[in-house]
Scaffold this motif. Structure first.
Motif, PDB file in Angstrom:
ATOM      1  N   THR A 137      -9.801 -12.218 -10.078  1.00 15.77           N
ATOM      2  CA  THR A 137      -9.085 -11.059 -10.029  1.00 15.77           C
ATOM      3  C   THR A 137      -9.525 -10.120  -8.996  1.00 15.77           C
ATOM      4  N   GLN A 138     -10.931  -9.958  -8.900  1.00 12.23           N
ATOM      5  CA  GLN A 138     -11.414  -8.864  -7.997  1.00 12.23           C
ATOM      6  C   GLN A 138     -11.379  -9.710  -6.511  1.00 12.23           C
ATOM      7  N   ALA A 139     -11.404 -10.724  -6.250  1.00 15.66           N
ATOM      8  CA  ALA A 139     -11.393 -11.530  -5.095  1.00 15.66           C
ATOM      9  C   ALA A 139      -9.940 -11.322  -4.647  1.00 15.66           C
ATOM     10  N   VAL A 140      -9.127 -11.760  -5.468  1.00 13.55           N
ATOM     11  CA  VAL A 140      -7.679 -11.415  -5.145  1.00 13.55           C
ATOM     12  C   VAL A 140      -7.300 -10.117  -4.632  1.00 13.55           C
ATOM     13  N   ARG A 141      -8.010  -9.089  -5.387  1.00 13.36           N
ATOM     14  CA  ARG A 141      -7.347  -7.665  -5.041  1.00 13.36           C
ATOM     15  C   ARG A 141      -8.263  -7.274  -3.596  1.00 13.36           C
TER      16      ARG A 141
ATOM     17  N   ARG B 293      -6.098  -5.969  -0.362  1.00 11.22           N
ATOM     18  CA  ARG B 293      -6.364  -4.719   0.374  1.00 11.22           C
ATOM     19  C   ARG B 293      -6.775  -4.849   2.040  1.00 11.22           C
ATOM     20  N   VAL B 294      -7.757  -5.910   2.085  1.00  7.99           N
ATOM     21  CA  VAL B 294      -7.717  -6.350   3.452  1.00  7.99           C
ATOM     22  C   VAL B 294      -6.753  -6.718   4.224  1.00  7.99           C
ATOM     23  N   THR B 295      -5.736  -7.464   3.685  1.00  4.53           N
ATOM     24  CA  THR B 295      -4.521  -7.713   4.469  1.00  4.53           C
ATOM     25  C   THR B 295      -3.486  -6.748   4.655  1.00  4.53           C
ATOM     26  N   ALA B 296      -3.396  -5.903   3.619  1.00  5.25           N
ATOM     27  CA  ALA B 296      -2.792  -4.670   3.832  1.00  5.25           C
ATOM     28  C   ALA B 296      -3.132  -3.709   4.827  1.00  5.25           C
ATOM     29  N   LEU B 297      -4.675  -3.374   4.752  1.00  7.35           N
ATOM     30  CA  LEU B 297      -5.218  -2.705   6.019  1.00  7.35           C
ATOM     31  C   LEU B 297      -5.257  -3.348   7.281  1.00  7.35           C
ATOM     32  N   SER B 298      -5.240  -4.586   7.327  1.00  8.71           N
ATOM     33  CA  SER B 298      -5.280  -5.264   8.601  1.00  8.71           C
ATOM     34  C   SER B 298      -3.606  -5.128   9.279  1.00  8.71           C
ATOM     35  N   SER B 299      -2.899  -5.174   8.271  1.00 10.24           N
ATOM     36  CA  SER B 299      -1.248  -5.106   8.749  1.00 10.24           C
ATOM     37  C   SER B 299      -1.116  -3.808   8.983  1.00 10.24           C
ATOM     38  N   THR B 300      -1.470  -2.857   8.435  1.00  7.88           N
ATOM     39  CA  THR B 300      -1.186  -1.230   8.803  1.00  7.88           C
ATOM     40  C   THR B 300      -1.704  -0.891   9.904  1.00  7.88           C
ATOM     41  N   LEU B 301      -2.926  -1.574  10.392  1.00  8.77           N
ATOM     42  CA  LEU B 301      -3.540  -1.163  11.715  1.00  8.77           C
ATOM     43  C   LEU B 301      -3.010  -1.861  12.841  1.00  8.77           C
ATOM     44  N   ALA B 302      -2.240  -2.965  12.811  1.00  7.33           N
ATOM     45  CA  ALA B 302      -1.660  -3.736  13.437  1.00  7.33           C
ATOM     46  C   ALA B 302      -0.163  -2.932  13.764  1.00  7.33           C
ATOM     47  N   VAL B 303       0.359  -2.584  12.798  1.00  6.69           N
ATOM     48  CA  VAL B 303       1.634  -1.905  13.241  1.00  6.69           C
ATOM     49  C   VAL B 303       1.248  -0.504  13.837  1.00  6.69           C
TER      50      VAL B 303
END
Length: 169
Positions: free
Chosen positions: A35-39, A43-53
């Motif tokens: 569960t911790q690995a999925v979370r 978070r890493v995916t959300a942060l990367s997407s936000t930075l890209a946008v």
């Protein structure tokens, strides 16, 4: 000889008394780590997407400012003129670092007429800012001249013989 091949755990009298508890604790640890690995991945995916946008938006704003899009420049003058033959012209004059930029909208020129957009200054000089071959209907032409906007007295469309067809001042 057969007994030597068996591991020592095989000699025990059944499973350890707390085996169910040990199994449950091990499975719980595995589930929690998963569960911790999925979370963490989320978070890493959300942060990367936000930075890209954010990067794309910042690049668009930067390019828009570099191209003069978005109203960041001040229009120094809007000149209008009409000729006796019915030709109309409106010229937007914007001062830039190297001179001025013109956007002229011209209507009423004779089809096929060779036209030059000419800037007139206070000291009598003229600068050719663009040229085109007229056609029926309205034409919008962008041009530039190496002169300050404050020195401009008017803008004309002239023919091949340098006769004014329409002047805006």
């Amino acid at each position: 000889m057969l007994m030597e091949e068996l591991p020592p755990e095989a000699a025990l009298d059944g499973p350890p008394p707390d085996m169910d508890h040990l199994l449950q604790r091990t499975l719980g640890t595995v589930r929690e780590e998963r569960t911790q690995a999925v979370r963490r991945r989320g978070r890493v995916t959300a942060l990367s997407s936000t930075l890209a946008v954010a990067g794309v938006l910042a690049g668009g704003v930067w390019m828009g400012q570099g191209l003069g899009v978005g109203g960041t420049e001040n229009v120094d003058a809007l000149l209008r003129g009409t000729s006796s033959t019915g030709a109309h012209m409106a010229v937007q004059v914007t001062e830039t670092e190297g001179g001025l930029r013109l956007v002229a909208t011209v209507d009423g020129m004779r089809d096929g007429e060779a036209c030059w957009l000419v800037v007139h200054t206070k000291d009598g000089r003229t600068f050719t800012a663009g040229s085109w071959r007229a056609h029926d209907g309205e034409v919008t032409l962008a041009g530039s001249a190496m002169v300050r906007a404050g020195d401009v007295t008017g803008v004309s469309v002239v023919d091949h013989d340098r006769r004014p067809l329409v002047t805006a001042s």
